[in-house]
Design a protein around this motif. Structure first.
Motif, PDB file in Angstrom:
ATOM      1  N   GLU A 276      54.810  34.613  -8.622  1.00 42.24           N
ATOM      2  CA  GLU A 276      53.872  33.491  -8.542  1.00 42.24           C
ATOM      3  C   GLU A 276      52.453  33.946  -8.847  1.00 42.24           C
ATOM      4  N   ARG A 277      52.080  35.092  -8.302  1.00 41.31           N
ATOM      5  CA  ARG A 277      50.724  35.605  -8.513  1.00 41.31           C
ATOM      6  C   ARG A 277      50.464  35.960  -9.975  1.00 41.31           C
ATOM      7  N   ALA A 278      51.456  36.580 -10.624  1.00 40.00           N
ATOM      8  CA  ALA A 278      51.264  37.037 -12.002  1.00 40.00           C
ATOM      9  C   ALA A 278      51.507  35.936 -13.020  1.00 40.00           C
ATOM     10  N   TRP A 279      52.469  35.059 -12.735  1.00 39.83           N
ATOM     11  CA  TRP A 279      52.944  34.129 -13.761  1.00 39.83           C
ATOM     12  C   TRP A 279      52.663  32.655 -13.485  1.00 39.83           C
ATOM     13  N   GLY A 280      52.289  32.326 -12.270  1.00 37.18           N
ATOM     14  CA  GLY A 280      52.251  30.926 -11.863  1.00 37.18           C
ATOM     15  C   GLY A 280      51.610  29.990 -12.862  1.00 37.18           C
ATOM     16  N   ASP A 281      50.363  30.231 -13.216  1.00 32.03           N
ATOM     17  CA  ASP A 281      49.643  29.336 -14.121  1.00 32.03           C
ATOM     18  C   ASP A 281      50.259  29.324 -15.517  1.00 32.03           C
ATOM     19  N   ARG A 282      50.634  30.498 -16.030  1.00 28.00           N
ATOM     20  CA  ARG A 282      51.178  30.560 -17.394  1.00 28.00           C
ATOM     21  C   ARG A 282      52.537  29.861 -17.478  1.00 28.00           C
ATOM     22  N   LEU A 283      53.371  30.020 -16.454  1.00 26.11           N
ATOM     23  CA  LEU A 283      54.670  29.357 -16.457  1.00 26.11           C
ATOM     24  C   LEU A 283      54.528  27.843 -16.330  1.00 26.11           C
ATOM     25  N   ARG A 284      53.587  27.403 -15.518  1.00 28.37           N
ATOM     26  CA  ARG A 284      53.392  25.962 -15.375  1.00 28.37           C
ATOM     27  C   ARG A 284      52.940  25.339 -16.693  1.00 28.37           C
ATOM     28  N   LEU A 285      52.074  26.040 -17.411  1.00 25.64           N
ATOM     29  CA  LEU A 285      51.626  25.541 -18.709  1.00 25.64           C
ATOM     30  C   LEU A 285      52.793  25.507 -19.701  1.00 25.64           C
ATOM     31  N   ALA A 286      53.577  26.581 -19.741  1.00 20.34           N
ATOM     32  CA  ALA A 286      54.717  26.640 -20.658  1.00 20.34           C
ATOM     33  C   ALA A 286      55.725  25.538 -20.340  1.00 20.34           C
ATOM     34  N   ARG A 287      55.965  25.314 -19.061  1.00 14.21           N
ATOM     35  CA  ARG A 287      56.949  24.298 -18.685  1.00 14.21           C
ATOM     36  C   ARG A 287      56.464  22.896 -19.051  1.00 14.21           C
ATOM     37  N   GLU A 288      55.200  22.648 -18.841  1.00 17.32           N
ATOM     38  CA  GLU A 288      54.637  21.338 -19.179  1.00 17.32           C
ATOM     39  C   GLU A 288      54.801  21.041 -20.672  1.00 17.32           C
TER      40      GLU A 288
END
Length: 414
Positions: free
Chosen positions: A131-143
């Motif tokens: 979550e700390r390393a990937w949270g924002d990037r994964l949320r953007l990719a998923r969106e």
């Protein structure tokens, strides 16, 4: 629970599958092409391994085995086998990092290092790292993915791994460069791993490769000098300091983490997506989400991103009706051993003789195993978290790479 042998396909079918012929499965065909593109001799060695009952001697390579019980027995026998002599990965890294590797890799200091660092990657801490390393990037990719955009999962995996490395090692990064900064970090680790290409039969490195590897290590660990004294205990650098490791040893372990946990993790992420799509198992998984952890385990079993584990024989031993002599080499063919159990299937029962053989075994069982599983679970959520299937638009296999992987795997929602 049925015994493992009852779960395995007939011997002839298994042999055909391992040769990549006769069965015509799209998933198996793509996996074989991927292995062949990475290292052309690898499918041949995997195929040969199925005839090692349970061990077979191969000229210029030494002993090979693809029997999971024999593999586990060998990897759990530090009295007779080592990874520090010719044929072991420790021998390779000692030439690059220095003689201290002998102490911490397989010597008296190894047990203490493992014991005191085992809390770094638990299931809860691994989820927190993701979550700390990937949270924002994964949320953007998923969106974007769920909105219908195409996604190159192989490239995203390299970005994510680069982000994980910077998080774990406290590496400075120019975030204004976006994904490019993390892809550069991944590529540097890839360059270092490539030094090991061609060492299956001989782990003695020529002087020019040693110089090249040391220059890469210096680039990767330049930040450690400044960070060492006050790095947080939830980073690898801080934990190494707390364990009493020297600055040089910390740099070495940071380097090893980059090599061991970069290409293997990125490989498994994209190959998981390909397996789910090529087998059609994604539809079952969407309908039966309780099998998500099973799907991660199956991904690791079928892909076995580190397909070979090497060891050197320290002292004569009898095993499987064979006599292994001091100075011999042993190759554990983990990919073959794991794939003899059958094709990818999300509801496959637990195979006790395999356990986590894709992470190794014994005192050198992969320390980052829980982190790898947490990473795959996060990518799985990206792929099917909305309950909709995806399809593969295009793919390219990585060529002449140490760890078999997709160079590109473009997917989109159906």
């Amino acid at each position: 629970m049925p015994v493992a042998e009852d779960l395995a396909p007939p011997a002839r079918e298994r042999r055909l599958r391992l040769m990549g012929a006769g069965l015509g499965s799209s998933a198996e065909a793509h996996e074989h092409r991927l292995l062949r593109a990475a290292r052309p001799a690898l499918p041949v060695l995997n195929w040969l391994g199925q005839f090692a009952n349970p061990l077979m001697r191969v000229p210029k390579l030494g002993w090979i085995t693809a029997d999971p019980r024999t593999a586990r027995a060998l990897l759990n026998d530090p009295a007779h086998l080592t990874l520090l002599s010719e044929g072991g990965v420790g021998h390779l890294w000692a030439q690059i990092l220095g003689d201290w590797v002998t102490e911490l890799f397989d010597g008296p200091g190894h047990h203490e290092l493992r014991t005191r660092s085992k809390g770094l990657f638990t299931e809860p801490t691994s989820r927190a790292f993701v979550e700390r390393a990937w949270g924002d990037r994964l949320r953007l990719a998923r969106e974007r993915f769920e909105a219908g955009e195409e996604l190159d999962l192989a490239e995203l995996s390299r970005v994510l791994v680069g982000q994980m490395v910077t998080t774990l090692l406290g590496m400075p990064v120019d975030r204004s460069r976006g994904d490019a900064a993390y892809l550069e970090i991944f590529a540097t680790g890839e360059q270092l791993a490539a030094i090991a290409l061609g060492t299956t039969a001989d782990t003695e490195l020529p002087p020019n490769k040693v110089r090249q590897a040391r220059a890469i290590v210096e680039r990767l660990t330049a930040h450690v000098d400044a960070a060492f004294s006050d790095a947080s205990g939830d980073t690898v650098i801080g934990r190494c300091r707390e364990l009493g490791l020297t600055l040089q040893q910390t740099k070495g372990l940071a380097t090893l983490l980059m090599v061991a946990g970069t290409e293997t993790a990125a490989s498994a992420m994209a190959r998981m997506a390909a397996l789910l799509a090529d087998t059609g198992e994604q539809h079952r998984l969407i309908a039966e989400p309780e099998h998500r952890e099973d799907a991660v385990r199956e991904t690791l079993r079928v892909t076995s991103p580190a397909p070979i584990i090497g060891r050197a024989v320290l002292a004569d031993l009898e095993i499987g009706g064979r006599t292994l002599r001091s100075g011999d080499r042993v190759l554990v063919l983990t990919w073959t051993a794991n794939n003899l159990a059958g094709a990818f299937r999300i509801d496959r029962p637990y195979l006790p003789q395999h356990r986590q053989l894709w992470f190794g075994a014994g005192r050198h069982l992969c320390l980052g195993g829980p982190l790898a599983k947490a990473e795959l679970q996060a990518v799985l959520e990206l792929l099917i978290g909305d309950g909709r299937p995806f399809e593969i638009v295009s793919r390219r296999y990585g060529r002449r790479v140490l760890i078999p992987a997709y160079a590109s795997l473009v997917v989109r929602k159906v």
